[in-house]
Design an enzyme around this catalytic site. Structure first.
Site, short mmCIF file in Angstrom:
data_model
loop_
_atom_site.label_atom_id
_atom_site.label_comp_id
_atom_site.label_asym_id
_atom_site.label_seq_id
_atom_site.Cartn_x
_atom_site.Cartn_y
_atom_site.Cartn_z
N LYS A 56 0.84 -1.21 0.00
CA LYS A 56 0.00 0.00 0.00
C LYS A 56 0.88 1.26 0.00
O LYS A 56 0.56 2.25 -0.67
CB LYS A 56 -0.92 0.01 1.23
CG LYS A 56 -2.05 -1.01 1.13
CD LYS A 56 -2.76 -1.24 2.45
CE LYS A 56 -3.72 -2.42 2.37
NZ LYS A 56 -4.31 -2.80 3.65
N GLN B 228 -5.45 -1.56 9.90
CA GLN B 228 -5.09 -2.87 9.35
C GLN B 228 -5.58 -3.97 10.30
O GLN B 228 -5.30 -3.93 11.50
CB GLN B 228 -3.55 -2.93 9.19
CG GLN B 228 -3.04 -4.22 8.59
CD GLN B 228 -3.38 -4.36 7.11
OE1 GLN B 228 -3.27 -3.41 6.34
NE2 GLN B 228 -3.81 -5.54 6.72
N ASP C 293 -11.40 2.22 3.46
CA ASP C 293 -11.60 0.76 3.35
C ASP C 293 -13.08 0.43 3.14
O ASP C 293 -13.42 -0.70 2.77
CB ASP C 293 -11.14 0.07 4.65
CG ASP C 293 -9.79 -0.62 4.50
OD1 ASP C 293 -9.40 -0.90 3.35
OD2 ASP C 293 -9.15 -0.89 5.53
#
Ligand code: NAD
Length: 267
Positions: A45, A89, A112
């Site tokens: 990422k 995460q 997300d």
């Protein structure tokens, strides 16, 4: 166009777009684990972000972090106007409620797409839809089968495909074998996300012009396999690796760019 070519093209476009922004565009990644798979995803990422001119900052917290400490950080990031989007995460340490934490992220910065009121769709399903459209795959009125019903892939995938006017069937671990064979044989589009190497294989029959989208990532002895055996007799089958994973990573950058533009527009 292959997924690799499509992602490269979209990244060039994003880089061009971002280069005209008057202030830096930035995302933050919060990691509260020592998970090697997470390390790999995060490195990817950050590399992607740098490639298109987006700042990406990793905040790595010790696994002893409490839910209160993590909540405090999230509230700070929600308010920090130099941060346009951030992700927590997964997985989080035991003792921190993942579902609760997801609800704390501001819907405007939830790139997300995990918050129930998020302004964004989850990256994997949205990335898949965008790619299928680029490939001029007709969705309207056609039969879609989604195998797997997770909150991050299966369920939002089914929702987005319904929005495209597809007839959507969701199959899962309680589906009977006969029904699985039946739905697969009648599908124009199959999206599979279960984490089972070569679950779909040559023992199934498919429509000749079916499209198979393989989300699965199965690592066996250091090699990555999909949920579908390669070279099924269909119109299009996405590869693993070098397939949906790239679309997911691309879409995070797209969502962040949207978040930046929304913030700019509102202030
Ligand atoms: P999950 O692991 O949370 O859940 C698995 C799902 O598969 C469940 O809904 C279950 O009902 C279904 N399932 C399990 N066994 C089944 C069977 N025999 N028949 C039918 N359905 C069955 O799901 P997830 O988090 O969506 O992950 C699924 C796979 O996708 C994993 O391999 C994961 O690594 C991969 N993944 C890839 C990406 C990407 O960007 N490429 C993103 C997310 C997940």
């Amino acid at each position: 166009m292959t997924i690799k070519e499509y992602v490269a093209k979209r990244k060039r476009e994003l880089k061009e777009e971002v280069s005209h922004f008057s202030t830096p565009i930035k995302m933050v990644i919060v990691q509260v684990n020592d998970d090697p798979a997470s390390d790999t995803y995060i490195r990817g990422k950050i590399r992607d972000s740098e490639e298109v001119g987006i700042q990406a900052e990793l905040i790595k917290l010790p696994v002893t972090t409490t839910q209160l400490e993590l909540s405090t950080l999230i509230k700070r990031l929600n308010q920090d106007s130099s941060v346009h989007g951030f992700i927590i995460q997964m997985p989080l340490p035991k003792g921190i409620d993942e579902e609760y934490i997801k609800t704390l992220v501001s819907p405007a910065k939830d790139i997300d797409g995990f918050h129930p009121l998020s302004k964004f769709s989850p990256c994997t399903p949205l990335g898949i839809i965008n790619y299928l459209k680029e490939e001029n795959i007709v969705l309207d009125g056609r039969n879609a089968v989604v195998i797997g019903r997770s909150n991050i892939v299966g369920k939002p995938m089914a929702r987005l495909l319904m929005k495209e006017n597809m007839n959507v069937t969701v199959l899962h671990s309680h589906t009977f074998e006969d029904d699985l064979q039946f739905y697969v044989a009648h599908a124009d589009l199959i999206v599979i996300a279960i984490g089972h190497k070569y679950f779909l294989n040559h023992s199934f029959s498919y429509k000749k012009d079916a499209v198979l989208v393989d989300v699965g990532i199965n690592r066996v002895d250091g090699v990555t396999y999909g949920d579908i055996e390669p070279e099924q007799n269909v119109r299009l089958q996405t590869p693993v690796p070098g397939g949906v994973g790239l679309l997911t990573r691309l879409t995070l950058l797209c969502n962040l760019t949207e978040a930046y533009k929304n913030a700019f527009f509102h202030h």
